[in-house]
Write an enzyme that holds these catalytic residues in place. Sequence first.
Site, short mmCIF file in Angstrom:
data_model
loop_
_atom_site.label_atom_id
_atom_site.label_comp_id
_atom_site.label_asym_id
_atom_site.label_seq_id
_atom_site.Cartn_x
_atom_site.Cartn_y
_atom_site.Cartn_z
N ASN A 1 -14.65 -5.42 2.72
CA ASN A 1 -13.90 -6.67 2.59
C ASN A 1 -14.73 -7.87 3.05
O ASN A 1 -14.69 -8.93 2.43
CB ASN A 1 -12.59 -6.60 3.38
CG ASN A 1 -11.48 -5.99 2.55
OD1 ASN A 1 -11.71 -5.58 1.41
ND2 ASN A 1 -10.28 -5.93 3.09
N CYS B 1 -5.44 -9.53 3.26
CA CYS B 1 -6.55 -8.68 3.72
C CYS B 1 -7.79 -9.46 4.15
O CYS B 1 -8.18 -9.42 5.31
CB CYS B 1 -6.92 -7.67 2.65
SG CYS B 1 -5.62 -6.45 2.40
N ALA C 1 -16.21 -19.59 -8.03
CA ALA C 1 -16.11 -20.71 -7.08
C ALA C 1 -14.73 -21.33 -7.19
O ALA C 1 -14.10 -21.30 -8.25
CB ALA C 1 -17.19 -21.74 -7.40
N GLY C 2 -14.24 -21.91 -6.13
CA GLY C 2 -12.93 -22.57 -6.19
C GLY C 2 -12.34 -22.77 -4.82
O GLY C 2 -13.02 -23.18 -3.87
N PHE D 1 -16.51 -11.29 -8.01
CA PHE D 1 -16.33 -12.09 -6.78
C PHE D 1 -17.34 -13.22 -6.69
O PHE D 1 -17.86 -13.51 -5.62
CB PHE D 1 -16.36 -11.17 -5.53
CG PHE D 1 -15.09 -10.39 -5.40
CD1 PHE D 1 -14.09 -10.84 -4.55
CD2 PHE D 1 -14.86 -9.26 -6.15
CE1 PHE D 1 -12.89 -10.16 -4.46
CE2 PHE D 1 -13.67 -8.57 -6.07
CZ PHE D 1 -12.68 -9.02 -5.23
N LEU D 2 -17.61 -13.82 -7.83
CA LEU D 2 -18.48 -14.99 -7.86
C LEU D 2 -17.74 -16.15 -8.53
O LEU D 2 -18.33 -16.90 -9.31
CB LEU D 2 -19.78 -14.67 -8.62
CG LEU D 2 -20.79 -13.78 -7.88
CD1 LEU D 2 -22.01 -13.50 -8.75
CD2 LEU D 2 -21.22 -14.39 -6.54
N VAL E 1 0.83 -1.21 0.00
CA VAL E 1 0.00 0.00 0.00
C VAL E 1 0.86 1.26 0.00
O VAL E 1 0.65 2.18 -0.80
CB VAL E 1 -0.96 -0.01 1.22
CG1 VAL E 1 -1.64 1.33 1.40
CG2 VAL E 1 -1.99 -1.12 1.04
N GLU F 1 -7.82 2.11 2.34
CA GLU F 1 -7.30 1.76 1.00
C GLU F 1 -8.11 0.60 0.43
O GLU F 1 -8.35 -0.39 1.11
CB GLU F 1 -5.82 1.35 1.14
CG GLU F 1 -5.18 0.97 -0.16
CD GLU F 1 -5.31 2.07 -1.20
OE1 GLU F 1 -4.76 3.15 -0.99
OE2 GLU F 1 -6.00 1.85 -2.21
#
Length: 446
Positions: free
Chosen positions: A209, A261, A253-254, A250-251, A12, A152
Amino acid sequence: MKEIAVVGTGYVGLVTAAGFADLGNRVIALDVDKAKIEGLNKGQMPIYEPGLEEMVARNVAAERLIFITSYPEALKNAEFVFIAVGTPEGVDGEADLKYVRSAAISIAKAMVAPLIVINKSTVPVGTGDWVADIISSEQEKPIPFSVVSCPEFLREGSALLDFMNPSRTVLGSTDLDAAEKVAQLHLPLRAPIMITNLRTAEMIKYASNAFLATRISFINEIANICEELGADVKEVASGMGYDPRIGPHFLDAGLGYGGSCFPKDVKALAHMAAEKGRHPQLLQAVMDINLDRRRLLLERAENLLGSLDGKTIGLLGLTFKPNTDDIREAPALDLARQLVEKGIKIRAYDPEGMSRAKQALPEIEMAENAYELARGCDALLVCTDWNEFKHLDLVRIRDAMRCPVIVDGRNIYDPAQMAQVGFHYRGVGRGYGPDGEPENSSLKGD
Ligand SMILES: NC(=O)c1ccc[n+]([C@@H]2O[C@H](COP(=O)([O-])OP(=O)(O)OC[C@H]3O[C@@H](n4cnc5c(N)ncnc54)[C@H](O)[C@@H]3O)[C@@H](O)[C@H]2O)c1
């Protein structure tokens, strides 16, 4: 042009320092790690981040960016100081604030003129007030200062792009004038700027987050159900993502989330809730589902091979995500540790993460590339979705392996194509038969 100091030159801090210098400010970046600063002064980047080396070199050459270890020198002319030190996980899941405390004390002792202290580290709600108290009590003589929270949101792997094109700038302070001055610094980035109070700004970071981590655990839960019912989670996620109320991100799968973070921030938020007597059930489920992913991948490899005893397992990817060298809380490292504990031989290849991973777990034998890795492996586990893995010559990989087994923890391959090439392949949640097993999944009895 403003005079800015940045405390901490990690992912950062270094990006913040280079970014503000590139916007035309004069930036002094400071770290207590002497070796890091010496390296930076020789043009050596302590981290891998696309475009960073060039941006740092350009701004050092233009004398807008310098690297030092001295607080008094860094703060001599500074109007703003960003705190961007680490806030690792503490023993009980809380955020450990020892580096923030030490930075605040050093700032208090070194400041010689009024200063706006901007906190970029992810810190528990209430830390801004705590930092203000530390600075007031540690100053040798009272000098006015204000604390502004500026969480951030950059993503490793595209940190510079994110710095230059932020989705939003969130600022929190009890001093509106200070927050507006910090807003001015961010104006060239042309992103929405939200000014709120300190605690709300701190909470926005944790809530963001935690929400992203929740989406990942949600789709992983759906993947499990897809496997049982014969649906394909990749298609399900695409179909869901077209809905503007849901969106496509953010979909995937795995193998679940990792990195410096999400794991620590979800834990720290749950800790804050529990400390206040709340029972953060959803956050707990998000964490439990995420850990389960690793067990699932190992079980899958075991099912395909019959047993892992005496086998050599290859890890394709070590970093927690592509385009970074960061292995903090990387699922691959956790898998590797579990396999090493069972006495199983581990080999790995990663475009950027191998030297850090070798330091963390010397038992891993590193390969020069994916083909070299495949040689003599009984199974490959895809742990990171680097682009180069998506375009491998699969016939060459198959021919190099002792057994053509791939467990794809990131769903980067097409199950039908893998079967055609002759792999025993399993992804995650990919529309298998009604019994949850793909036709060519087992080597048992081969
Ligand atoms: N890495 C990310 O993607 C990311 C994204 C958003 C927010 N954050 C948050 O930003 C903060 C920093 O994260 P990071 O990944 O850059 O950490 P990092 O560990 O990469 O870097 C932290 C740096 O701070 C230095 N440091 C520690 N104490 C110091 C002190 N007293 N004075 C000067 N320097 C000191 C360390 O030597 C190190 O170089 C954390 O709170 C993190 O949660 C990180």
